[in-house]
Scaffold this active site. Structure first.
Site, short mmCIF file in Angstrom:
data_model
loop_
_atom_site.label_atom_id
_atom_site.label_comp_id
_atom_site.label_asym_id
_atom_site.label_seq_id
_atom_site.Cartn_x
_atom_site.Cartn_y
_atom_site.Cartn_z
N GLY A 192 0.82 -1.21 0.00
CA GLY A 192 0.00 0.00 0.00
C GLY A 192 0.85 1.25 0.00
N VAL A 196 -0.12 4.63 5.59
CA VAL A 196 -0.68 3.48 6.30
C VAL A 196 0.44 2.54 6.77
CG1 VAL A 196 -2.21 1.48 6.11
CG2 VAL A 196 -2.86 3.65 5.05
N GLU A 214 5.58 -3.23 0.90
CA GLU A 214 5.73 -2.93 -0.53
C GLU A 214 4.93 -1.67 -0.79
OE1 GLU A 214 5.12 -2.05 -3.83
OE2 GLU A 214 3.93 -3.82 -4.31
N CYS A 248 2.19 0.50 -8.50
CA CYS A 248 3.37 1.02 -7.80
C CYS A 248 4.59 1.15 -8.71
CB CYS A 248 3.69 0.14 -6.61
SG CYS A 248 3.93 -1.61 -7.03
#
Length: 473
Positions: A192, A196, A214, A248
């Protein structure tokens, strides 16, 4: 259906009891679960495609290629290679230690938590789970609440294929995730964003729980002015268009020689027209933005840029659609360089030299991947030696994800911990060291016991006086 918060500790405790029972230890049992995972992906592919179409507007071909196919391939290969991965290792040691039978056992970490994101919710849920299954762990899967149709589907189909005693789905949002993070786990795998991730890491620290994070970040592209600009544009655009840039490893911004900007823009226009002859706004081959909030965020970034919007993609807020948009003459401090774009906007930052490009990259948090287009080996080696990133990819984008033998990881702000195939297996495996000292070794061990003779002291401390070779600098 949201999981009742009160049941979450009971789910964790049940999985822990399963792990302690030894159910997950036999290699054939693990292989069966991996085959079942592959069967689930294959048999339920239409439901999976429909769910991701509803949640994300994902093209079916993209889902089958990047999500369903990846799970099937990874699960089958993991099952095939598992016996080799799980073998006890016997390291090479000096002759005088061989009778001790030094060994490295492969032990599962235990009961683990996998928190997955919304952008590639299938592969990023089950890719970590493959490693957890292969290692012999039990696991809770927490999919994202931003893909409610898919998350509900997981709750329905996972129990049909995987052993419910070992693998469970927990659905919900902040309250449910917070309850999960209150509990002790033997490993947490989170994919994420950095905000967070800090919450996850703080919660894990209370229990000294190991983590894999990750996270992504702004992955730059460096283009050598001598490289084929048309080919570079085609490959960059393809990488940016996957899931409408919501991944990502999407190319985030481009660093190119100042006098090559216009040529690059023209090449982008050519390939956008080729990819989407009628435009991407209504194309079934181009995805939607995940939420109204993210759509507004992207259009806000565009409204505040000081760069020149040279290829203006159309936007449809009601359907959360945004076409690929190219912005040139973007300077340090621009809105498009504030945060990971995570959408189909591609800023071009003009530079005057490779050194300037390297300094620009190094002035920012380490990216998940650095892309570079060049045939110049010296330039490639300079980028390898003078930059830091989770990975470095030459002359393509996105495709590195298909090489299962390469570890996938971030560095610094882009995360830490390794995954993909054996690397994921290793993440969920403890290397358990062992020796088995024979009684016959006692004669050789005698000198370690006090009181020590002078000869014993010389032998026991011999390493202190080892000659050190001179440096050759």
């Amino acid at each position: 259906m949201v999981t009742l918060v009160s049941t979450i500790p009971k789910i964790r405790d049940a999985l822990r009891a399963t792990f302690r029972s030894g159910l997950t230890r036999p290699i054939p049992w693990r292989q069966h679960q991996l085959y079942q995972l592959a069967r689930m992906a294959q048999n339920e592919r239409e439901l999976i495609c429909d769910a991701l179409k509803k949640d994300l507007g994902k093209p079916k071909t993209e889902v089958l290629m990047a999500e369903v196919g990846g799970v099937i391939e990874g699960a089958l290969k993991s099952a095939e290679r598992l016996p080799e991965w799980a073998k006890t290792e016997y390291p090479d040691v000096p002759d005088w230690q061989k009778s001790w039978k030094p060994a490295i056992y492969k032990a599962p970490r235990g009961t683990v938590l996998i928190i997955s994101p919304w952008n590639y919710p299938m592969i990023l849920t089950f890719q970590p789970l493959m490693g957890a299954i292969a290692a012999g762990c039990t696991a809770v899967l927490k999919p994202s609440e931003l893909v409610p149709t898919f998350s509900q589907l997981l709750d329905e189909i996972v129990p049909k294929y995987l052993d419910q005693n070992a693998y469970r789905v927990v659905n919900g949002a902040v309250p449910e995730t917070s309850k999960l993070l209150e509990l002790q786990w033997d490993h947490i795998f989170y994919t994420g964003n950095g905000r967070v991730a800090r919450i996850v890491a703080s919660a894990a620290a209370k229990h000294l729980t190991p983590l894999s994070l990750e996270l992504g970040g702004k992955s730059p592209v460096v283009i050598d002015s001598a490289y084929d600009i048309d080919l570079a544009a085609k490959r960059i655009l393809w990488g940016k268009c996957n899931n409408a840039g919501q991944i990502c490893v999407a190319p985030d911004y481009i660093l190119v020689q100042r006098d090559k900007q216009d040529e690059l823009v023209q090449a982008f226009q050519k390939h956008i027209d080729a990819f989407f002859p009628k435009g991407a706004l209504d194309s079934p081959l181009f995805g939607s933005i995940v939420s109204d909030l993210h759509h507004k965020r992207l259009t806000s970034l565009l409204s505040r840029t000081k760069g020149k919007v040279v290829l203006q993609g159309r936007a449809d807020a009601a359907r959360r659609r945004l076409e690929p948009t190219i912005v040139k003459d973007v300077a340090d401090g621009d809105s498009l360089l504030e945060e990971e774009i995570f959408g189909p906007i591609l800023p071009i930052v003009p530079v005057d030299s490779l050194d300037q490009a390297i300094n620009f990259v190094n002035a920012r948090p380490h990216p998940l991947v650095l892309y570079a287009f060049s045939d110049n080996e010296r330039m490639k080696q300079q980028l390898v030696s003078e930059t830091q990133s989770g990975g470095i990819v030459f002359n393509d984008t996105f495709q590195q994800l298909t090489v299962n033998e390469l570890p996938f990881t971030g560095v610094g702000e882009s995360g830490y911990g390794y995954q993909f195939m054996k690397h994921t297996y290793d993440t969920f495996t403890q290397l358990r060291s062992s020796i088995d000292m024979p009684k016959e070794a006692e004669a050789h061990l005698a000198m370690r016991y006090p009181p020590h003779s002078e000869e014993a002291v010389r032998t026991l401390t011999a390493a202190v006086y080892t000659p050190i070779p001179p440096s050759r600098l």
